[in-house]
Design a protein around this motif. Structure first.
Motif, PDB file in Angstrom:
ATOM      1  N   ALA A 212       0.873  -1.398   0.192  1.00 24.37           N
ATOM      2  CA  ALA A 212      -0.115  -0.125   0.089  1.00 24.37           C
ATOM      3  C   ALA A 212       0.989   1.231   0.105  1.00 24.37           C
ATOM      4  O   ALA A 212       1.732   1.389   0.765  1.00 24.37           O
ATOM      5  CB  ALA A 212      -1.036   0.186   1.283  1.00 24.37           C
ATOM      6  N   GLY A 213       0.601   2.111  -0.752  1.00 28.77           N
ATOM      7  CA  GLY A 213       1.144   3.411  -0.853  1.00 28.77           C
ATOM      8  C   GLY A 213      -0.109   4.588  -0.356  1.00 28.77           C
ATOM      9  O   GLY A 213      -1.088   4.325  -0.675  1.00 28.77           O
ATOM     10  N   ILE A 214       0.329   5.296   0.558  1.00 28.91           N
ATOM     11  CA  ILE A 214      -0.678   6.159   1.437  1.00 28.91           C
ATOM     12  C   ILE A 214      -0.396   7.431   1.406  1.00 28.91           C
ATOM     13  O   ILE A 214       1.004   8.204   1.284  1.00 28.91           O
ATOM     14  CB  ILE A 214      -0.707   5.943   2.602  1.00 28.91           C
ATOM     15  N   ALA A 215      -1.292   8.460   0.744  1.00 30.62           N
ATOM     16  CA  ALA A 215      -1.088  10.111   0.537  1.00 30.62           C
ATOM     17  C   ALA A 215      -2.021  10.782   1.261  1.00 30.62           C
ATOM     18  O   ALA A 215      -3.382  10.307   1.179  1.00 30.62           O
ATOM     19  CB  ALA A 215      -0.855  10.408  -1.076  1.00 30.62           C
ATOM     20  N   ASN A 216      -1.690  11.379   2.186  1.00 34.08           N
ATOM     21  CA  ASN A 216      -2.543  12.133   3.064  1.00 34.08           C
ATOM     22  C   ASN A 216      -2.774  13.753   2.629  1.00 34.08           C
ATOM     23  O   ASN A 216      -1.879  14.563   2.162  1.00 34.08           O
ATOM     24  CB  ASN A 216      -2.133  12.302   4.620  1.00 34.08           C
ATOM     25  N   TYR A 217      -3.773  14.098   2.508  1.00 38.60           N
ATOM     26  CA  TYR A 217      -4.377  15.729   2.187  1.00 38.60           C
ATOM     27  C   TYR A 217      -4.368  16.674   3.505  1.00 38.60           C
ATOM     28  O   TYR A 217      -5.235  15.956   4.395  1.00 38.60           O
ATOM     29  CB  TYR A 217      -5.505  15.704   1.353  1.00 38.60           C
ATOM     30  N   PRO A 218      -3.958  17.558   3.737  1.00 36.58           N
ATOM     31  CA  PRO A 218      -3.202  18.165   2.814  1.00 36.58           C
ATOM     32  C   PRO A 218      -1.468  18.237   2.880  1.00 36.58           C
ATOM     33  O   PRO A 218      -0.787  18.780   2.025  1.00 36.58           O
ATOM     34  CB  PRO A 218      -3.307  19.811   3.195  1.00 36.58           C
ATOM     35  N   GLU A 219      -1.141  17.231   3.927  1.00 36.24           N
ATOM     36  CA  GLU A 219       0.363  17.172   4.002  1.00 36.24           C
ATOM     37  C   GLU A 219       1.030  16.694   2.751  1.00 36.24           C
ATOM     38  O   GLU A 219       2.231  17.320   2.415  1.00 36.24           O
ATOM     39  CB  GLU A 219       0.858  16.155   4.983  1.00 36.24           C
ATOM     40  N   HIS A 220       0.628  15.878   2.002  1.00 38.56           N
ATOM     41  CA  HIS A 220       1.391  15.371   0.781  1.00 38.56           C
ATOM     42  C   HIS A 220       0.853  15.814  -0.558  1.00 38.56           C
ATOM     43  O   HIS A 220       1.520  15.189  -1.436  1.00 38.56           O
ATOM     44  CB  HIS A 220       1.281  13.918   0.803  1.00 38.56           C
ATOM     45  N   GLY A 221       0.118  16.695  -0.689  1.00 41.15           N
ATOM     46  CA  GLY A 221      -0.225  17.409  -1.726  1.00 41.15           C
ATOM     47  C   GLY A 221      -1.804  18.108  -1.662  1.00 41.15           C
ATOM     48  O   GLY A 221      -2.621  17.633  -0.888  1.00 41.15           O
ATOM     49  N   LYS A 222      -2.024  18.737  -2.328  1.00 39.71           N
ATOM     50  CA  LYS A 222      -3.525  19.513  -2.587  1.00 39.71           C
ATOM     51  C   LYS A 222      -3.948  19.521  -4.118  1.00 39.71           C
ATOM     52  O   LYS A 222      -5.106  19.980  -4.149  1.00 39.71           O
ATOM     53  CB  LYS A 222      -3.100  21.176  -2.150  1.00 39.71           C
TER      54      LYS A 222
END
Length: 263
Positions: A212-222
């Motif tokens: 799994a790859g995880i991206a959190n908003y807004p820390e990792h992009g908007k």
């Protein structure tokens, strides 16, 4: 607050087409409803422009006798259009939204988050085991296993969350809101464990592994592209595990890939 369903048809009568052509919400109005416009004497150029903007029909005021028929046909055309749009945005093998539709979901949700800030997360699950099933039982059995995996993922999430198929061996999960950044990892681990439980395909037990790859908003992009790029990159750089535990950078120890981003 309950969201109202869009009406099947909208009938608008105006003295001329100018107000409608300048209406900012026209594109939204024609998205799910059949819009029929009645004008005293519609000019061909204005009528053509309205049709190009999604209006289903433009009638002259003296054509009121054909109004009922026009509305029925407009509703049917809109139904066909919606079905075609859904088919285009759906992965036919699983019935899930496809990569394009996921991008639209994310863009709409991110626009809302600009007005009403709240954390959210995107999980990309890279699946291993489908190729093994295809080799043992054939391609159709692998497709059956993929469909069963999609159903299991959907069953493990809230109604507000979105599951999408973004490749032959990858799914994306959009968590509409989370309370903390750790929520994404907990959900990813839960989904990986659910996939590791045996599936029965062609009378045989099959298991899947997941990274799994995880991206959190807004820390990792908007924006949708940045979030998806991070989650995809992480998922691709991790080794899948088939014991019900989701693979993370910690599982690999110090040999992290150079393209891993700092959390």
């Amino acid at each position: 607050m309950l969201r109202r369903e869009a009406p099947d048809a909208l009938l608008i009568e105006l003295p001329d087409a100018a107000p409608l052509l300048q209406w900012a919400a026209l594109s939204h109005a024609v998205l799910d409803s059949a819009l029929v416009v009645v004008l005293p004497d519609p000019a061909p150029a204005a009528a053509a422009q309205l049709l190009q903007l999604g209006v289903q029909d433009v009638l002259a005021a003296d054509e009121s006798k054909s109004l009922a028929r026009s509305l029925r046909l407009a509703i049917e055309r809109k139904r066909i259009e919606r079905a075609a749009r859904k088919a285009f945005a759906t992965d036919l093998a699983t019935g899930l939204p496809n990569h394009t539709q996921l991008g639209e979901h994310m863009s709409h949700l991110l626009a809302l988050r600009e007005r009403e800030p709240a954390p959210m997360a995107l999980i990309v699950l890279r699946i291993e085991g489908l190729a093994r099933t295809a080799g043992l039982l054939g391609a159709e059995s692998a497709n059956v296993l993929r469909r069963k995996a999609a159903v299991r993922l959907r069953a493990g999430l809230r109604a507000s969350d979105v599951v999408a198929s973004i490749g032959s061996d990858a799914f994306a999960v959009l968590l509409a809101w989370i309370d903390s950044p750790q929520d994404g990892e907990r959900v990813a681990a839960k989904l990986a464990q659910s996939l590791a439980q045996p599936f029965t395909v062609a009378g045989r037990s099959q298991t899947l592994g997941a990274s799994a790859g995880i991206a959190n908003y807004p820390e990792h992009g908007k924006d949708a592209a940045a979030l998806l790029r991070r989650a995809l990159g992480q998922a691709a750089s991790l080794a899948s595990l088939a014991d019900g535990h989701v693979a993370t950078r910690a599982d690999r120890g110090p040999g992290a890939a150079a393209n891993d981003e700092e959390a």
